[in-house]
Scaffold this active site. Structure first.
Site, PDB file in Angstrom:
ATOM      1  N   GLY A 208      18.903  -1.950 -75.061  1.00  0.00           N
ATOM      2  CA  GLY A 208      19.033  -2.764 -76.282  1.00  0.00           C
ATOM      3  C   GLY A 208      18.326  -2.203 -77.501  1.00  0.00           C
ATOM      4  O   GLY A 208      17.580  -2.925 -78.167  1.00  0.00           O
TER       5      GLY A 208
ATOM      6  N   ARG B 294      15.767  -6.693 -81.573  1.00  0.00           N
ATOM      7  CA  ARG B 294      14.416  -6.792 -82.162  1.00  0.00           C
ATOM      8  C   ARG B 294      13.383  -6.104 -81.273  1.00  0.00           C
ATOM      9  O   ARG B 294      12.590  -5.285 -81.731  1.00  0.00           O
ATOM     10  CB  ARG B 294      14.036  -8.271 -82.355  1.00  0.00           C
ATOM     11  CG  ARG B 294      14.682  -8.939 -83.537  1.00  0.00           C
ATOM     12  CD  ARG B 294      14.376 -10.434 -83.540  1.00  0.00           C
ATOM     13  NE  ARG B 294      15.156 -11.082 -82.501  1.00  0.00           N
ATOM     14  CZ  ARG B 294      16.293 -11.756 -82.711  1.00  0.00           C
ATOM     15  NH1 ARG B 294      16.731 -11.896 -83.934  1.00  0.00           N
ATOM     16  NH2 ARG B 294      16.960 -12.299 -81.723  1.00  0.00           N
ATOM     17  N   MET B 295      13.397  -6.427 -79.958  1.00  0.00           N
ATOM     18  CA  MET B 295      12.396  -5.836 -79.071  1.00  0.00           C
ATOM     19  C   MET B 295      12.708  -4.375 -78.754  1.00  0.00           C
ATOM     20  O   MET B 295      11.796  -3.548 -78.681  1.00  0.00           O
ATOM     21  CB  MET B 295      12.294  -6.646 -77.773  1.00  0.00           C
ATOM     22  CG  MET B 295      11.426  -7.892 -77.883  1.00  0.00           C
ATOM     23  SD  MET B 295       9.783  -7.538 -78.517  1.00  0.00           S
ATOM     24  CE  MET B 295       9.191  -6.387 -77.295  1.00  0.00           C
TER      25      MET B 295
ATOM     26  N   ARG C  18      25.282  -2.671 -75.826  1.00  0.00           N
ATOM     27  CA  ARG C  18      26.691  -3.050 -75.761  1.00  0.00           C
ATOM     28  C   ARG C  18      27.486  -2.043 -76.575  1.00  0.00           C
ATOM     29  O   ARG C  18      26.956  -1.461 -77.535  1.00  0.00           O
ATOM     30  CB  ARG C  18      26.891  -4.440 -76.353  1.00  0.00           C
ATOM     31  CG  ARG C  18      26.329  -5.529 -75.480  1.00  0.00           C
ATOM     32  CD  ARG C  18      26.412  -6.832 -76.184  1.00  0.00           C
ATOM     33  NE  ARG C  18      25.655  -6.778 -77.436  1.00  0.00           N
ATOM     34  CZ  ARG C  18      25.411  -7.800 -78.212  1.00  0.00           C
ATOM     35  NH1 ARG C  18      25.873  -8.972 -77.890  1.00  0.00           N
ATOM     36  NH2 ARG C  18      24.705  -7.674 -79.316  1.00  0.00           N
TER      37      ARG C  18
ATOM     38  N   THR D  36      13.907 -12.799 -70.864  1.00  0.00           N
ATOM     39  CA  THR D  36      13.635 -14.151 -70.372  1.00  0.00           C
ATOM     40  C   THR D  36      14.955 -14.918 -70.257  1.00  0.00           C
ATOM     41  O   THR D  36      16.014 -14.411 -70.625  1.00  0.00           O
ATOM     42  CB  THR D  36      12.654 -14.897 -71.296  1.00  0.00           C
ATOM     43  OG1 THR D  36      13.242 -15.005 -72.599  1.00  0.00           O
ATOM     44  CG2 THR D  36      11.328 -14.166 -71.396  1.00  0.00           C
TER      45      THR D  36
ATOM     46  N   ASN E  53       5.759 -12.275 -70.903  1.00  0.00           N
ATOM     47  CA  ASN E  53       5.019 -11.949 -72.129  1.00  0.00           C
ATOM     48  C   ASN E  53       4.117 -10.759 -71.837  1.00  0.00           C
ATOM     49  O   ASN E  53       3.360 -10.783 -70.871  1.00  0.00           O
ATOM     50  CB  ASN E  53       4.189 -13.160 -72.577  1.00  0.00           C
ATOM     51  CG  ASN E  53       3.728 -13.012 -73.998  1.00  0.00           C
ATOM     52  OD1 ASN E  53       3.046 -12.052 -74.338  1.00  0.00           O
ATOM     53  ND2 ASN E  53       4.112 -13.959 -74.836  1.00  0.00           N
TER      54      ASN E  53
ATOM     55  N   HIS F 206       9.357 -20.785 -81.705  1.00  0.00           N
ATOM     56  CA  HIS F 206       9.966 -19.455 -81.872  1.00  0.00           C
ATOM     57  C   HIS F 206      10.978 -19.474 -83.005  1.00  0.00           C
ATOM     58  O   HIS F 206      11.461 -20.533 -83.404  1.00  0.00           O
ATOM     59  CB  HIS F 206      10.670 -19.002 -80.584  1.00  0.00           C
ATOM     60  CG  HIS F 206       9.731 -18.472 -79.550  1.00  0.00           C
ATOM     61  ND1 HIS F 206       9.123 -19.276 -78.625  1.00  0.00           N
ATOM     62  CD2 HIS F 206       9.280 -17.202 -79.316  1.00  0.00           C
ATOM     63  CE1 HIS F 206       8.339 -18.537 -77.849  1.00  0.00           C
ATOM     64  NE2 HIS F 206       8.410 -17.273 -78.240  1.00  0.00           N
ATOM     65  N   HIS F 207      11.346 -18.291 -83.456  1.00  0.00           N
ATOM     66  CA  HIS F 207      12.346 -18.072 -84.512  1.00  0.00           C
ATOM     67  C   HIS F 207      13.691 -18.713 -84.174  1.00  0.00           C
ATOM     68  O   HIS F 207      13.981 -18.992 -82.997  1.00  0.00           O
ATOM     69  CB  HIS F 207      12.509 -16.567 -84.745  1.00  0.00           C
ATOM     70  CG  HIS F 207      12.873 -15.803 -83.503  1.00  0.00           C
ATOM     71  ND1 HIS F 207      14.157 -15.617 -83.101  1.00  0.00           N
ATOM     72  CD2 HIS F 207      12.099 -15.218 -82.545  1.00  0.00           C
ATOM     73  CE1 HIS F 207      14.182 -14.928 -81.968  1.00  0.00           C
ATOM     74  NE2 HIS F 207      12.936 -14.677 -81.606  1.00  0.00           N
TER      75      HIS F 207
ATOM     76  N   LYS G 236      16.279 -17.372 -81.245  1.00  0.00           N
ATOM     77  CA  LYS G 236      15.964 -17.327 -79.802  1.00  0.00           C
ATOM     78  C   LYS G 236      16.963 -18.164 -79.022  1.00  0.00           C
ATOM     79  O   LYS G 236      17.287 -19.284 -79.400  1.00  0.00           O
ATOM     80  CB  LYS G 236      14.536 -17.818 -79.548  1.00  0.00           C
ATOM     81  CG  LYS G 236      14.131 -17.683 -78.090  1.00  0.00           C
ATOM     82  CD  LYS G 236      12.638 -17.793 -77.899  1.00  0.00           C
ATOM     83  CE  LYS G 236      12.247 -17.742 -76.423  1.00  0.00           C
ATOM     84  NZ  LYS G 236      12.565 -16.460 -75.793  1.00  0.00           N
TER      85      LYS G 236
ATOM     86  N   GLY H 205      10.129 -18.240 -71.808  1.00  0.00           N
ATOM     87  CA  GLY H 205       9.602 -17.778 -70.522  1.00  0.00           C
ATOM     88  C   GLY H 205       8.086 -17.858 -70.491  1.00  0.00           C
ATOM     89  O   GLY H 205       7.486 -18.156 -69.446  1.00  0.00           O
TER      90      GLY H 205
END
Ligand code: NAD
Length: 270
Positions: free
Chosen positions: A12, A16-17, A39, A102, A126, A158-159, A162, A168
């Site tokens: 990915g 973001r991550m 993807r 998560t 986390n 969270h934003h 999400k 999680g």
């Protein structure tokens, strides 16, 4: 002294991550990104984010796994399941993994368990040092306060992008509280309150999700006594902390015996 270099696959890279992991890996002395999987529609975006000619960016997970010694996965339940299955089945041996996705499905959980039979796998809701310390603190507080009948609740913010709720991490905190009280979490969890729910049941653990804006992640474990209250709060202001934790886990996991590990193992706190 010569440091052994390890090839890293990032799942990915357009996310973001994923982008934060690539950034964190660029500063690591022994890990270097050699492959990325996204993807089909996002692979071009991921290649742009990587910007290096010698990195393979593809939607073919099996092909990419042939070009790495370890992979880091912050994606979706579906992608995590596919990656774990492919990593376990690789012709040249199973691939060590660091998994932070998560909201996992049962099928993804089983795929990770199968991978952990043949390769070392770090799984954590986390990857920050602060949250992992909070898990230990919440467990201790629950154990000490249980005898006095204190109520425990968990909130998370969270934003607005999400997808899964509760987070999680909130579930991990709630489970730590249940473990501190020697409870079966499935028997005491309370994820929704709506309508005439009646008085709070003794021993239940409520978990509430709040969504909005660009909040990276906030978690609070509340302990309510008579006329007093304890709040243990962790606030993440930048996802770099998760990415750096995941990179630390990736460097740690290569060469470990097959099995499932968590961040407390990586940090030497287990
Ligand atoms: P995101 O939506 O920004 O990125 C998801 C990435 O996964 C994208 O690049 C997307 O294209 C890719 N992806 C999705 N489905 C795919 C598929 N089937 N095949 C290949 N690639 C696929 O999400 P994000 O904010 O980066 O979060 C990703 C996950 O990490 C979420 O589950 C989130 O809750 C979790 N997370 C965990 C931690 C932690 O410390 N463990 C921290 C932050 C986020």
């Amino acid at each position: 002294m010569t440091l052994t270099r390890h090839r890293l696959l990032v799942m990915g890279p357009s996310g973001r991550m994923g982008a934060a992991v690539i950034e964190a890996a660029s500063e690591h002395p022994t890990l270097h990104v050699t492959a990325a999987v996204d993807r089909e529609s996002a692979a071009g975006v991921g290649a742009f984010a990587l910007g290096a000619a010698d990195v393979i960016v593809t939607s073919d997970i099996a092909a990419a796994l042939d070009h790495c010694d370890v992979y880091v996965d912050f994606t979706s339940a579906e992608a995590t399941e596919q990656a774990a299955r492919a990593a376990a089945a690789r012709r040249h041996g199973a691939v060590p993994a660091v998994i932070g996705t998560t909201g996992l499905t049962q099928a993804a959980v089983i795929a990770i368990a199968d991978l952990a039979k043949v390769a070392p796998v770090v799984v954590a809701a986390n990857f920050s040092l602060g949250v992992n310390l909070l898990l230990g603190l919440a467990r201790t507080a629950a154990r000490v306060l249980d005898a006095s009948g204190w109520d425990a609740e968990v909130t998370e913010i969270h934003h607005n992008k999400k997808r899964d709720a509760p987070s999680g991490t909130a579930l991990a905190i709630a489970r730590a509280i249940a473990a501190g009280r020697a409870q079966d979490y499935e028997q005491v969890k309370r994820h929704t309150r709506d309508g005439d729910v009646g008085p709070r049941l003794p021993g239940e653990i409520g978990v509430t999700a709040v969504r909005g804006g660009d909040v990276v992640g906030e978690h609070t474990a509340y302990f309510f006594g008579a006329s007093e209250r304890i709040e243990l709060t962790h606030r993440a202001t930048n996802r770099t902390i998760f990415a750096q934790g995941a990179i630390r886990a990736a460097a740690w996991v290569v060469g470990k015996p097959p099995g499932r590990y968590d961040m407390l193992d990586v940090l030497g706190l287990s």
